[in-house]
Enzyme design. Structure first.
Site, PDB file in Angstrom:
ATOM      1  CG  ASP A 124      -6.032  -1.204  -5.595  1.00 46.32           C
ATOM      2  OD1 ASP A 124      -4.901  -0.990  -6.038  1.00 46.32           O
ATOM      3  OD2 ASP A 124      -6.556  -0.519  -4.699  1.00 46.32           O
TER       4      ASP A 124
ATOM      5  CG  HIS B  66       0.132  -2.262 -12.446  1.00 44.72           C
ATOM      6  ND1 HIS B  66       0.284  -1.809 -13.722  1.00 44.72           N
ATOM      7  CD2 HIS B  66      -0.873  -1.536 -11.905  1.00 44.72           C
ATOM      8  CE1 HIS B  66      -0.596  -0.839 -13.936  1.00 44.72           C
ATOM      9  NE2 HIS B  66      -1.298  -0.661 -12.848  1.00 44.72           N
TER      10      HIS B  66
HETATM   11  P1  IMP Z   1      -3.503   9.903  -5.289  1.00 50.65           P
HETATM   12  O1  IMP Z   1      -3.548   9.348  -6.665  1.00 50.65           O
HETATM   13  O2  IMP Z   1      -2.349   9.396  -4.461  1.00 50.65           O
HETATM   14  O3  IMP Z   1      -3.608  11.397  -5.278  1.00 50.65           O
HETATM   15  O4  IMP Z   1      -4.804   9.390  -4.477  1.00 50.65           O
HETATM   16  C1  IMP Z   1      -6.122   9.811  -4.825  1.00 50.65           C
HETATM   17  C2  IMP Z   1      -7.120   8.682  -4.574  1.00 50.65           C
HETATM   18  O5  IMP Z   1      -6.951   7.673  -5.538  1.00 50.65           O
HETATM   19  C3  IMP Z   1      -6.975   7.997  -3.214  1.00 50.65           C
HETATM   20  O6  IMP Z   1      -8.253   7.568  -2.782  1.00 50.65           O
HETATM   21  C4  IMP Z   1      -6.115   6.785  -3.533  1.00 50.65           C
HETATM   22  O7  IMP Z   1      -6.286   5.751  -2.606  1.00 50.65           O
HETATM   23  C5  IMP Z   1      -6.660   6.424  -4.899  1.00 50.65           C
HETATM   24  N1  IMP Z   1      -5.704   5.734  -5.762  1.00 50.65           N
HETATM   25  C6  IMP Z   1      -4.729   6.272  -6.520  1.00 50.65           C
HETATM   26  N2  IMP Z   1      -4.100   5.331  -7.231  1.00 50.65           N
HETATM   27  C7  IMP Z   1      -4.702   4.168  -6.946  1.00 50.65           C
HETATM   28  C8  IMP Z   1      -4.519   2.830  -7.415  1.00 50.65           C
HETATM   29  O8  IMP Z   1      -3.681   2.519  -8.248  1.00 50.65           O
HETATM   30  N3  IMP Z   1      -5.353   1.904  -6.861  1.00 50.65           N
HETATM   31  C9  IMP Z   1      -6.323   2.229  -5.982  1.00 50.65           C
HETATM   32  N4  IMP Z   1      -6.524   3.455  -5.531  1.00 50.65           N
HETATM   33  C10 IMP Z   1      -5.729   4.424  -6.009  1.00 50.65           C
END
Ligand code: IMP
Length: 427
Positions: free
Chosen positions: A21, A49
């Site tokens: 982010d 994005h």
């Molecule tokens: P997952 O990728 O949904 O398995 O989430 C794993 C961790 O990564 C969690 O803490 C999510 O909030 C974080 N996360 C995954 N993708 C993003 C992103 O694009 N931005 C911020 N946090 C992310």
């Protein structure tokens, strides 16, 4: 093209350098106008994005955000995990906005498909982890990559063969239902997918070959990273990470481009730090100041809408991101959000059991229990929104940026001063 952009060369990677982010979409959007091809390599619909075009907000989860530039060709690389109905939805939004997708988007025949049952398993796993949950986006990312690494996964190329795909899907679902004890209407999902697959089939190709042929023809390529370095499965704050390599290494394996083809890597860093989900966050401001930064910066997840945890800029984490990605430049984003503060703190080290740590530790125990050593600098009162010349920034703001550069050891060549494309200092 100005000198800074020329310096990036023909194959440039843009990666998140904190916990995601950071605002990658905007630089990608600016650079997409300069590159022939924009490719995504890893992750899935967990990424979001956000781009503002003509004041209008667009959030891309799967489609590379370069799609908004009519001349750019876009690639969804082999390292991605893709939920096909979500992809179709995004294509429809673009279609309605008059943005042509066909003929401009190619999809890797090797990328892995995320099914609805992966989302169910994601939820079940989080529930079972209880207070140790990762705080995932619930998009089935971990379970899909688990299937991929376990060599059960279903690739895009395979779904084009209807019979073979249906048999493999049923076999996987049966195994997973037994393993995780849940029920899912697989036949309904298979039926729903038929239309999506028919729509997507003409876009499926060997994208590593596509990129190699484009390189041979002298085409330029922009690689759009997803998530963030501290969420990388190998280099992040494990186990509170995503299930792919969000670093430059992941961009290489996730596209099939040869590593030596890369001419630059730009890291995106927010002027403060945010994190969604669980896991250590040493410089977190779990107080009224953190809340006011959240409000000022609109820090709510683009994918899940969750409030983001906010904190001071952590140079230990960003210096680490500069190292593991080999960053050649940084893009500092959202500096305008910090206007109005009397004083700013910069995290420059961690104290743990009486020892000063200046490098990122791998042990989450240390990260959870250390205290951050801060350097305090003056804030600025002026509104800096839209400034495009570094020397026009208030002196305190210039000093803040220069201090960050010194600690992380990488030049901040791009500095965002507002959400729109044109609100950017390029130096
Ligand atoms: P997952 O990728 O949904 O398995 O989430 C794993 C961790 O990564 C969690 O803490 C999510 O909030 C974080 N996360 C995954 N993708 C993003 C992103 O694009 N931005 C911020 N946090 C992310």
């Amino acid at each position: 093209m100005n000198k800074t952009l020329q310096h990036l060369g023909p194959v440039c990677a843009v990666v998140g350098s904190q916990w995601g982010d950071e605002g990658k979409g905007k630089l990608v959007d600016i650079l997409a106008g300069e590159y022939d091809i924009v490719a995504r390599a890893t992750g899935g619909a967990n990424a979001g994005h956000t781009i503002y075009v003509g004041g209008k907000k667009f959030v891309a989860h799967l489609i590379p955000s370069g799609m908004l530039h009519p001349k750019a060709r876009c690639v969804m690389g082999n390292g991605m995990v893709v939920h096909l109905p979500t992809l179709i939805e995004e294509m429809e939004v673009l279609d309605k906005a008059g943005i042509k997708v066909d003929g401009r988007l190619v999809i890797s025949d090797r990328l892995h498909i995320t099914f609805d049952y992966h989302k169910l398993i994601d939820g079940l796993q989080e529930k079972r982890k209880g207070k140790n949950k990762v705080g995932t986006t619930g998009r089935g990312i971990g379970p899909c990559y688990t299937d991929k690494i376990g060599r059960f996964g279903i690739q895009m190329g395979e779904v084009l063969d209807e019979k073979r795909f249906a048999a493999h899907y049923r076999e996987n679902l049966e195994r997973l239902q037994k393993m995780y004890r849940f029920k899912h209407d697989g036949e309904a999902e298979l039926k729903e997918l038929k239309k999506a697959i028919k729509r997507l089939a003409p876009l499926v190709t060997d994208t590593s070959l596509y990129l190699a042929q484009a390189l041979a023809k002298g085409k330029t390529i922009l690689l759009e990273g997803a998530n963030g370095t501290m969420l990388d499965i190998d280099h992040g704050t494990y186990p509170y990470v995503t299930s792919s390599n969000a670093t430059v290494g992941g961009i290489i394996t996730g596209t099939g481009l040869p590593p030596m083809a890369l001419t630059s890597a730009v890291g995106i860093v927010k002027a403060y730090t945010t994190r969604v989900g669980s896991g250590p966050f040493p410089s977190e401001l779990d107080n009224a100041l953190g809340e006011s930064i959240r409000q000022a910066g609109g820090e709510f997840g683009a994918t899940t809408g969750r409030p983001r945890r906010c904190g001071w800029f952590d140079t230990v984490a960003v210096k680490y991101a500069v190292r593991v990605n080999g960053l050649t430049a940084l893009n500092l984003t959202k500096v305008d959000v910090l206007s109005g503060l009397d004083m700013l703190k910069i995290g420059v080290g961690y104290m743990y059991k009486g020892e000063l740590l200046k490098e990122m530790p791998s042990d989450r125990e240390i990260l959870e229990n250390c205290t951050v050593v801060y350097r305090e600098v003056s804030g600025w009162k002026e509104d800096i929104t839209g400034i495009t010349d570094f020397t026009k920034l208030p002196k305190a703001c210039q000093k803040y940026i220069e201090a960050l550069e010194k600690y992380v050891g990488c030049p901040m060549r791009f500095i965002g001063t507002g959400p729109n494309r044109e609100q950017m200092i390029v130096r």
